[in-house]
Design an enzyme around this catalytic site. Sequence first.
Site, PDB file in Angstrom:
ATOM      1  N   SER A 267      71.245   2.174  30.317  1.00 57.17           N
ATOM      2  CA  SER A 267      72.333   1.731  31.431  1.00 57.17           C
ATOM      3  C   SER A 267      73.105   0.801  30.975  1.00 57.17           C
ATOM      4  O   SER A 267      74.014   0.857  30.298  1.00 57.17           O
ATOM      5  CB  SER A 267      71.445   1.377  32.707  1.00 57.17           C
ATOM      6  OG  SER A 267      71.927   1.558  34.001  1.00 57.17           O
TER       7      SER A 267
ATOM      8  N   ASP B  89      70.890   8.164  34.749  1.00 56.95           N
ATOM      9  CA  ASP B  89      70.605   6.710  34.225  1.00 56.95           C
ATOM     10  C   ASP B  89      69.292   7.024  33.319  1.00 56.95           C
ATOM     11  O   ASP B  89      68.199   7.394  33.780  1.00 56.95           O
ATOM     12  CB  ASP B  89      70.187   5.815  35.534  1.00 56.95           C
ATOM     13  CG  ASP B  89      70.251   4.546  35.065  1.00 56.95           C
ATOM     14  OD1 ASP B  89      69.808   4.006  34.012  1.00 56.95           O
ATOM     15  OD2 ASP B  89      71.147   3.814  35.702  1.00 56.95           O
TER      16      ASP B  89
END
Length: 308
Positions: free
Chosen positions: A49, A163
């Site tokens: 991320s 993600d």
Amino acid sequence: MNIKVTQRKKKVTLGLALGGGVARGWAHIGAIKALRDANIEPKIIAGTSIGALVGASYVTGNIDELEQWALTLNKNKVFNYLDLRWGGTSLIKGERLSLALKAHLDNVNIENITQKFIAITCDLESGDEIWLQSGSILEAIKASYALPGIFEPVQINGKYMIDGALVNPVPVSACRSLGANIVIGIGLNDYLGNTKSSYHKSSDQKPPKTFMQKIYDFRPEKLLLNTLFSNNPKTKKPKLGMVMIDALDITMDRLARNCLAKNPADIYITPNISHIGMLEFTKAEELINKGYEAVNKEIPKILDAINH
């Protein structure tokens, strides 16, 4: 006859695993600066991320530029990067943020970088953890931070990615896989200490808004964001967006504990930033300083691990 056996010192390959944590990821900038000031250079970097964003900036020589950009962010600038969409697969298109990143990361392929780099993402269809080790580093970053519902999934090799924090919040295992025999892990979510909800509002007194600022607050995009992400000042009840972000925070913390139990870092560092909300991108200076302080404190331990 006595034969003296001399043990050869094991060659050290240092890995750095940068965890996810949305705005708290600015702490990674400080962590890298502390390592750099101590002349410690990881050969392998894995990021999840925002950890992928900071890690990519580091391996491409753009960490100082990222720091300067982060330090300029205020609420209006953050809002201007949020190109909201009405309908579709996400709240934010992400095109404005992508354009800002392109200035430094466009036309850079991971396989052409001197240091080894992995961006962690998740296959939306299968739920598998995916390690992006080649191709466009910009697309890899976008895939790694594609928070479901906030940013749209990124298509890579015909598959949609979301993600990476949903599968590996602190990617120590990826560093090990690439050959690191000593791994520093930087985690950003720790519910053992005092935490601050992402929707927390500062109690600091604010100057009254001007007439134009009040008009600006009535833009449809601003109203939508306030509806989703602002808490009710009377009841302190969180809104939908804040429930989603805080739930992710808790999930990443629990998942990181499980992952690290199976693949522990040699040195695991958690900066003291749990009091800062996951959407407080304007707190870059404090976050960078906290990241620097946390890693700088562990430099003797890191050097000891490297030298022995």
